[in-house]
Every structure is written in structure tokens, then in C-alpha cells.
Scaffold this motif. Structure first.
Motif, PDB file in Angstrom:
ATOM      1  N   GLU A   1      -0.414   4.464  -1.622  1.00 55.91           N
ATOM      2  CA  GLU A   1      -1.569   5.096  -0.983  1.00 55.91           C
ATOM      3  C   GLU A   1      -1.210   5.802   0.326  1.00 55.91           C
ATOM      4  N   LEU A   2       0.003   5.578   0.827  1.00 56.16           N
ATOM      5  CA  LEU A   2       0.406   6.207   2.086  1.00 56.16           C
ATOM      6  C   LEU A   2       0.616   7.705   1.885  1.00 56.16           C
TER       7      LEU A   2
ATOM      8  N   ASP B   1       8.463   0.043  -6.246  1.00 53.64           N
ATOM      9  CA  ASP B   1       8.027  -0.656  -5.040  1.00 53.64           C
ATOM     10  C   ASP B   1       9.175  -1.046  -4.123  1.00 53.64           C
TER      11      ASP B   1
ATOM     12  N   ASN C   1       0.817  -1.221   0.000  1.00 52.35           N
ATOM     13  CA  ASN C   1       0.000   0.000   0.000  1.00 52.35           C
ATOM     14  C   ASN C   1       0.850   1.271   0.000  1.00 52.35           C
ATOM     15  N   TYR C   2       2.129   1.146  -0.329  1.00 48.77           N
ATOM     16  CA  TYR C   2       3.037   2.299  -0.299  1.00 48.77           C
ATOM     17  C   TYR C   2       2.514   3.488  -1.115  1.00 48.77           C
TER      18      TYR C   2
END
Length: 331
Positions: free
Chosen positions: A55-56, A178, A52-53
Motif C-alpha cells: 500500500e506504500l 514481502d 503495509n508494503y
């Protein structure tokens, strides 16, 4: 059990007591000592971003980035070293021995096959040459930076440290959206007598190698997510099938390794001895398989070993060792 491999430590005492030569090289060419001692498994974990990086929020992303020591600390590492080199630069000279850095630009296109789409890469690399009597005797890629020009989704680097003892450490990695993914760590030792860079250690994806006779294959911490008992049983019967050699060869290796440990333990008990019967067999087997499977390429992107072939060699020898011990037990 925590499998933590602080690579570089194993040979530090050995190098200090067995090699008296000190390589007096200007500090600006030495690289960074960070790369001489690494916990590779922790580095791999800390530098892989959570799913979820994207979306952080920014502050959370910064926290994730800070966990990876490669993210902020070495962003200009290659450029700083690269700018010091003007074509060929002698960084060490004593009598008839010279060490020379050479800067090269390159363009490289992968072959199209089932594992590659034929992507094209451009980059620069620093070559370290060992020169004796004005003749190049050996050379290695010391540092590297490349970009995937086809997808523009990845950048690769190789970082290094040149210790005064003549030990050279390199870490190759790929940086993507990622995360930053360490690929292969290598430890070389300058052999003045034979005028070459001896490869001493390798760490790559759980394979820990210390030449000439020590191989350790660590369990994959994420293996349970993909493991299927029925597939393992099938591959145990024939590990040479292509899908087995790619997916289950390490499981088969560990199965036979455990079998041999048990059998040698039984043989020691039968012989009423405290002598370790397993380790000599392991050293002999590891040396044979490492001799057969040498490092392939030190070229444009990353050097590599054919780990499938290496592990299949180990399995073959393990089965032979098990049969030999069984015969001794049957006497």
C-alpha cells in the motif's frame, strides 16, 4: 542485550596466523567480500518488508528497499558470475591441487508431506570442486539460483566470497513479494592436507555454530507473540513430543542452560574457586551434539541441519550435566 553476531570475524585472525597458503584466484571469480562479514540479525530485519508494503507509494517503497543491502546491490550477481563459467573452468592450480568451477542446470521436485506441497523448482548452480592428483576429493555448491515453477512466488539465490586465505563464505536466501529472507550463512576453509572443504561456521535462524564445539541459540525477538506458559510447562516435562520439538524446544533448552549456569556457579562457590566450571561442560556437550548432527545435504535448494534433533541432544546432555553437578553439591 543486543545479540549481534558479526560472522566471519571469529576466524579471521585464526586463519591469518595458522594458514600461510594464499589462493591467487582471478578477481572475477572471487565473488563479493560483503558476504564474509554479516550481521545476520540486522540483515534479516532490514530485508523483511512491513506488512503495509504493497500500500506504500513508490517513494516509500524505495526507502524500504534501500534498507536491505541485498535488494539493489546484488540483482545481477549470479548472472555475472555464471556467464564467466563455460562448463568446467579451473580457477586455481598449484602442483597437484586444482580448484574447478562447474556449471549445472537442474530441475527439482519436493516430496509431498505435511511441510511441502511438492512444488517444482528449476535452476542453475556453480559447483566448486577440490581436485588432487586428478581426482575429485570434495565439492560444495558455491552459487545457486532457482525459481519455484509451481507458484512463481519465490526465487532463491546463493551468493559467495572466496578469500585469498582459502576461506569461502556463502549466503543462501529467498526473495518473495514481502521481502528477501536470508536462509543460511556458511563459512568453509580449504584443508589442503586432507583435501577437503572444512565447514567452520553456520548461522541459521538464530543458531550460531562454530565447529567443532561451539553452539549458541539466540532468543527469537518475536517469541513473546506466540509464547504460552502452559504449553512451555507441558513441553518441559516431555520436549520430545512432536509439537514441543517444533515450537518450544528452544525455550526448554534455555531453561536447562540457565539451570546449569546456576548450579556450576554454586559448585564453584562451594569449592571456593574462580575457575569457570560451566564452559568446559558446554564445549564437551556442544561437540558431542554437533558430531551427531551433521549438515544434511548440500543439494538443489538449501543445505540444512535438523535443528530440532540438535537441540534435543543438547537438552539431554544438559540434564545429565545438571544431575552430575547436583551430586557434587550434595557431597
Amino acid at each position: 542485550m543486543k545479540y549481534s553476531f558479526y560472522i566471519g570475524i571469529i576466524f579471521s585472525l585464526f586463519s591469518a596466523c595458522c594458514y600461510s597458503q594464499s589462493f591467487d584466484i582471478d578477481e572475477k571469480y572471487r565473488g563479493d567480500p560483503f558476504f564474509s562479514k554479516l550481521d545476520m540479525q540486522k540483515l534479516e530485519q532490514d530485508c523483511t518488508f512491513p506488512l503495509n508494503y504493497p500500500e506504500l507509494d513508490y517513494s516509500k517503497q524505495v526507502e524500504v528497499n534501500k534498507r536491505c543491502p541485498l535488494y539493489y546491490n546484488f540483482s545481477s550477481y549470479f548472472s555475472n558470475v555464471n556467464h564467466l563459467i563455460d562448463k568446467k573452468t579451473v580457477i586455481y592450480q598449484k602442483d597437484d591441487l586444482k580448484l574447478e568451477l562447474n556449471k549445472e542446470s537442474y530441475r527439482y521436485k519436493e516430496d509431498v508431506n505435511e511441510y511441502s506441497n511438492g512444488d517444482e523448482y528449476t535452476g542453475e548452480k556453480l559447483i566448486l570442486s577440490l581436485i588432487k592428483n586428478n581426482e575429485v576429493k570434495d565439492k560444495i555448491t558455491l552459487a545457486n539460483k532457482f525459481t519455484n515453477e509451481t507458484t512463481l512466488l519465490s526465487v532463491g539465490y546463493r551468493y559467495y566470497y572466496f578469500a585469498p586465505s582459502g576461506d569461502i563464505y556463502t549466503l543462501s536466501l529467498i526473495e518473495m513479494d514481502d521481502g528477501i529472507f536470508p536462509q543460511i550463512w556458511m563459512h568453509y576453509k580449504i584443508d589442503e592436507k586432507n583435501s577437503k572443504f572444512n565447514l567452520v561456521q553456520i548461522y541459521h535462524r538464530g543458531y550460531q555454530i562454530t565447529y567443532p564445539d561451539n553452539l549458541t541459540i539466540l532468543p527469537n525477538p518475536y517469541r513473546d507473540e506466540h509464547y504460552k506458559k502452559s504449553e512451555f510447562d507441558r513441553c518441559l516435562k516431555d520436549p520430545y513430543k512432536e509439537d514441543c520439538s517444533l515450537k518450544y524446544v528452544e525455550d526448554v533448552y534455555r531453561y536447562y542452560l540457565q539451570q546449569l549456569k546456576q548450579k556450576t556457579g554454586q559448585l564453584a562457590q562451594k569449592a571456593n574457586t574462580t575457575k569457570n566450571l560451566f564452559t568446559p561442560l558446554k564445549k564437551k556437550r556442544d561437540k558431542l551434539c554437533l558430531d551427531k548432527n551433521t549438515l544434511i545435504g548440500n543439494g538443489y535448494l538449501f543445505p540444512y541441519l535438523d535443528y530440532s534433533e540438535l537441540t534435543l541432544c543438547e537438552i539431554k546432555q544438559l540434564k545429565q550435566d545438571i544431575n552430575s553437578v547436583k551430586k557434587e553439591l550434595a557431597k
